[in-house]
Scaffold this motif. Structure first.
Motif, PDB file in Angstrom:
ATOM      1  N   THR A 197       0.848  -1.186   0.000  1.00 11.89           N
ATOM      2  CA  THR A 197       0.000   0.000   0.000  1.00 11.89           C
ATOM      3  C   THR A 197       0.887   1.241   0.000  1.00 11.89           C
ATOM      4  OG1 THR A 197      -1.787  -1.101   1.198  1.00 11.89           O
ATOM      5  CG2 THR A 197      -1.750   1.308   1.272  1.00 11.89           C
ATOM      6  N   TYR A 198       0.556   2.158  -0.883  1.00 14.35           N
ATOM      7  CA  TYR A 198       1.265   3.441  -0.915  1.00 14.35           C
ATOM      8  C   TYR A 198       0.239   4.523  -0.666  1.00 14.35           C
ATOM      9  CZ  TYR A 198       4.010   7.432  -2.503  1.00 14.35           C
ATOM     10  OH  TYR A 198       4.664   8.632  -2.573  1.00 14.35           O
ATOM     11  N   GLU A 199       0.426   5.298   0.421  1.00  8.26           N
ATOM     12  CA  GLU A 199      -0.552   6.319   0.815  1.00  8.26           C
ATOM     13  C   GLU A 199       0.122   7.677   0.816  1.00  8.26           C
ATOM     14  OE1 GLU A 199      -2.615   9.133   2.989  1.00  8.26           O
ATOM     15  OE2 GLU A 199      -0.865   8.196   3.910  1.00  8.26           O
ATOM     16  N   CYS A 200      -0.454   8.619   0.092  1.00 10.88           N
ATOM     17  CA  CYS A 200       0.145   9.934   0.017  1.00 10.88           C
ATOM     18  C   CYS A 200      -0.928  10.952  -0.338  1.00 10.88           C
ATOM     19  CB  CYS A 200       1.246   9.963  -1.028  1.00 10.88           C
ATOM     20  SG  CYS A 200       2.302  11.428  -0.928  1.00 10.88           S
ATOM     21  N   THR A 201      -0.843  12.130   0.241  1.00 10.00           N
ATOM     22  CA  THR A 201      -1.754  13.217  -0.073  1.00 10.00           C
ATOM     23  C   THR A 201      -0.934  14.437  -0.460  1.00 10.00           C
ATOM     24  OG1 THR A 201      -3.389  12.394   1.489  1.00 10.00           O
ATOM     25  CG2 THR A 201      -3.619  14.685   0.784  1.00 10.00           C
ATOM     26  N   GLU A 202      -1.201  14.988  -1.619  1.00 13.27           N
ATOM     27  CA  GLU A 202      -0.444  16.140  -2.084  1.00 13.27           C
ATOM     28  C   GLU A 202      -0.586  17.307  -1.101  1.00 13.27           C
ATOM     29  OE1 GLU A 202       1.634  16.492  -4.577  1.00 13.27           O
ATOM     30  OE2 GLU A 202       1.386  14.379  -5.112  1.00 13.27           O
ATOM     31  N   GLY A 203       0.506  17.970  -0.852  1.00 14.78           N
ATOM     32  CA  GLY A 203       0.465  19.151   0.004  1.00 14.78           C
ATOM     33  C   GLY A 203       0.196  18.881   1.462  1.00 14.78           C
ATOM     34  N   SER A 204       0.444  17.656   1.920  1.00  8.79           N
ATOM     35  CA  SER A 204       0.120  17.308   3.312  1.00  8.79           C
ATOM     36  C   SER A 204       1.258  17.677   4.253  1.00  8.79           C
ATOM     37  CB  SER A 204      -0.213  15.818   3.431  1.00  8.79           C
ATOM     38  OG  SER A 204       0.884  15.030   3.014  1.00  8.79           O
TER      39      SER A 204
END
Length: 230
Positions: A197-204
């Motif tokens: 699983t790869y979890e990422c949110t732009e600008g976080s």
């Protein structure tokens, strides 16, 4: 070992990504007596540091080094888990019903959360929050625990919280107080049941938010972490 297959977002983390993007369950923080959303937060300790805030600081926690002076913290990589992550520690100052106290408690939670990320031991982090009002974090800790039970580990995923003590205010709910923070979280990856699983949110990173916490008479319990709508 750390295994790599096709990336997949699991439901709990997809929901959390939606939460920090300003959608779904997010609402503006309720009005309080002194909250200033534009206040610049104080500089936090390093994201995994468990060093005590400076004894000379009247209201804000600071710190630069781990209290494990004989150990060197090494972040996780795709080849190896984190080494010597600082252990969470509850400082006496975090039990005060003051801006300083909530600032310390916020940093205590950050360190315990990151200890869960780097070790799978989420006991202290779970005790720092209200599981009924922060179910997204409970799901995160369940996932972290399972990752390490399967002899894998998490790369990245470290949380940052920078409290702004001058925004400390009492809310309309008895015993509940608020404080502005800046929130950030590194992109993270992990493997469960042979699925990465790869979890990422732009600008976080540096996201304005407000922490709401209840003072029990002995300690602070984090009840909510709300973000301003995008």
């Amino acid at each position: 070992m750390f295994r790599s297959t096709a990336p997949k977002i699991i439901p709990a983390f997809a929901a959390f990504a939606l939460l920090i993007s300003g959608c779904g369950v997010l609402t503006s923080p309720p009005a309080s007596t002194e909250t200033n959303a534009e206040e610049t937060p104080v500089t936090s300790a390093s994201p995994t540091s468990s060093s005590p805030p400076s004894s000379t600081a009247a209201t804000e926690p600071t710190g630069n080094t781990s209290h494990h002076e004989d150990s060197v913290y090494t972040p996780a990589t795709n080849k190896a888990p984190a080494l010597n992550p600082p252990k969470p520690k509850i400082y006496d100052e975090s039990t005060e019903l003051t801006a300083r106290g909530l600032s310390y408690a916020t940093m205590d939670w950050m360190v315990s959360h990151n200890y869960a990320v780097t070790t799978g031991d989420s006991a202290v982090a779970r005790a720092a929050i209200d599981s009924k009002t922060l179910p997204a974090f409970v799901e995160m800790y369940d996932t972290y625990d399972e990752v390490y039970r399967q002899d894998s580990w998490i790369v990245g995923g470290i949380m940052y919280l920078e409290p702004a003590p001058k925004s400390f205010a009492e809310t309309e709910r008895p015993g509940v107080y608020s404080m502005n923070v800046r929130y950030g979280r590194e992109c993270g990856s992990w493997t469960i049941d042979h699925t990465e699983t790869y979890e990422c949110t732009e600008g976080s990173r540096g996201i304005p938010a407000t922490i709401f916490a209840r003072f029990t008479g002995e300690r602070w319990i984090i009840e909510d972490l709300l973000f301003a709508p995008a």
